[in-house]
Design a protein around this motif. Structure first.
Motif, short mmCIF file in Angstrom:
data_model
loop_
_atom_site.label_atom_id
_atom_site.label_comp_id
_atom_site.label_asym_id
_atom_site.label_seq_id
_atom_site.Cartn_x
_atom_site.Cartn_y
_atom_site.Cartn_z
N UNK A 52 -6.18 -0.03 1.71
CA UNK A 52 -4.64 -0.36 1.71
C UNK A 52 -4.47 -0.76 0.19
N UNK A 53 -5.13 -1.34 -0.44
CA UNK A 53 -4.92 -1.57 -1.87
C UNK A 53 -5.04 -0.41 -2.68
N UNK A 54 -6.11 0.33 -2.29
CA UNK A 54 -6.31 1.71 -3.08
C UNK A 54 -5.07 2.64 -2.95
N UNK A 55 -4.51 2.66 -1.93
CA UNK A 55 -3.35 3.37 -1.63
C UNK A 55 -2.11 2.91 -2.35
N UNK A 97 0.28 10.48 -0.88
CA UNK A 97 -0.28 9.49 -1.40
C UNK A 97 0.52 9.14 -2.45
N UNK A 98 1.04 8.16 -2.82
CA UNK A 98 1.76 7.52 -4.17
C UNK A 98 1.07 7.78 -5.19
N UNK A 99 1.72 8.06 -6.30
CA UNK A 99 1.00 8.02 -7.59
C UNK A 99 0.45 6.61 -8.10
N UNK A 100 -0.28 6.68 -9.02
CA UNK A 100 -0.65 5.18 -9.47
C UNK A 100 0.20 4.44 -9.97
N UNK A 101 0.04 3.08 -9.94
CA UNK A 101 1.23 2.07 -10.62
C UNK A 101 1.56 2.64 -12.21
N UNK A 123 -2.23 1.20 -4.97
CA UNK A 123 -2.24 1.40 -6.45
C UNK A 123 -2.51 2.91 -6.89
N UNK A 124 -2.38 3.77 -5.81
CA UNK A 124 -2.58 5.13 -6.02
C UNK A 124 -3.74 5.77 -6.55
N UNK A 125 -5.00 4.84 -6.12
CA UNK A 125 -6.17 5.34 -6.30
C UNK A 125 -7.26 5.68 -5.29
N UNK A 126 -6.44 5.85 -4.06
CA UNK A 126 -7.31 6.38 -2.83
C UNK A 126 -7.65 7.99 -3.19
N UNK A 127 -8.60 8.39 -2.90
CA UNK A 127 -9.20 9.70 -3.07
C UNK A 127 -9.91 10.21 -1.76
N UNK A 128 -9.42 11.23 -1.06
CA UNK A 128 -10.00 12.02 -0.04
C UNK A 128 -11.50 12.08 -0.24
N UNK A 129 -12.40 11.98 0.71
CA UNK A 129 -13.93 12.11 0.53
C UNK A 129 -14.66 11.28 -0.15
N UNK A 130 -14.09 10.83 -1.33
CA UNK A 130 -14.88 9.58 -2.21
C UNK A 130 -14.31 8.33 -1.83
N UNK A 131 -13.29 8.20 -1.20
CA UNK A 131 -12.59 6.65 -0.94
C UNK A 131 -11.50 6.34 -1.72
N UNK A 132 -12.37 6.25 -3.15
CA UNK A 132 -11.16 5.61 -4.18
C UNK A 132 -11.89 6.28 -5.50
N UNK A 133 -10.93 6.42 -6.38
CA UNK A 133 -11.29 6.55 -7.65
C UNK A 133 -11.42 5.40 -8.53
N UNK A 134 -12.59 5.26 -9.68
CA UNK A 134 -12.81 4.21 -10.46
C UNK A 134 -11.71 4.22 -11.29
N UNK A 135 -11.06 2.75 -11.07
CA UNK A 135 -9.75 2.55 -11.91
C UNK A 135 -9.76 0.98 -12.52
N UNK A 136 -9.14 1.02 -13.42
CA UNK A 136 -8.86 -0.49 -13.88
C UNK A 136 -7.38 -0.56 -14.35
N UNK A 137 -6.52 -1.88 -13.66
CA UNK A 137 -5.50 -2.16 -14.13
C UNK A 137 -5.32 -3.55 -14.51
N UNK A 138 -4.59 -3.52 -15.86
CA UNK A 138 -4.34 -4.82 -16.48
C UNK A 138 -2.89 -5.41 -16.32
#
Length: 161
Positions: free
Chosen positions: A106-109, A1-5, A111-126
């Motif tokens: 696709x978008x979560x990956x 998984x790529x790192x967050x933007x 932006x680097x916020x996909x997380x196994x088991x929970x789907x995605x991490x809560x995140x905000x990007x401006x």
């Protein structure tokens, strides 16, 4: 998984199906990030419709819509649920921000916020009007969310740079 933007990087140009509640109708369409060029954009990734923290977060952002509009900012919520789920969620709580469906994450990956088991991490990007990432917050646990006041303060900094 790529790192967050990374701050300063051009955000991925995602297109997701979604919809927005206008008070009487849920209007469905595709949303493409590059179409927000020229305006600051808030992308709020949240784990699930109609869950406790996510409901509080999306209700807060919807209630703060006028404050975001004063800064000419676009605000989108993104989660793994489908558009039908988003419609039910928006109708139930009167949410006035577009809710976008990312069922394959696709978008979560991107932006680097996909997380196994929970789907995605809560995140905000401006993103700034140029489509570059100017501020972000990626939660480890996701039990809290960034307030409207915090987002407005950070968006206000974009206007002065």
């Amino acid at each position: 998984m790529p790192g967050a933007a990374q701050i300063g990087s051009q955000l991925p140009d995602i297109t997701l199906a979604g919809g927005v509640w206008d008070g009487t109708t849920f209007i469905r369409r595709d949303y493409t990030l590059s179409r927000t060029a020229g305006r600051p954009t808030v992308l709020a990734f949240y784990p699930g419709d109609d869950t406790s923290v996510c409901t509080k977060q999306m209700c807060a952002y919807s209630s703060g819509l006028e404050q975001f509009a004063e800064l000419d900012a676009t605000v989108w919520g993104v989660s793994p649920q489908d558009v039908d789920s988003h419609e039910a969620f928006a109708r139930k709580y009167g949410l006035r921000i577009p809710l976008l469906a990312d069922p394959d994450r696709q978008a979560a990956r991107a932006f680097g916020v996909a997380a196994p088991g929970i789907g995605l991490r809560r995140a905000v990007f401006l993103a700034g009007p140029d489509g570059r990432l100017r501020w972000k917050h990626v939660a480890l646990l996701g039990a809290t969310f960034q307030s409207v006041d915090t987002l407005i303060r950070e968006l206000g900094k974009l206007a002065t740079t």
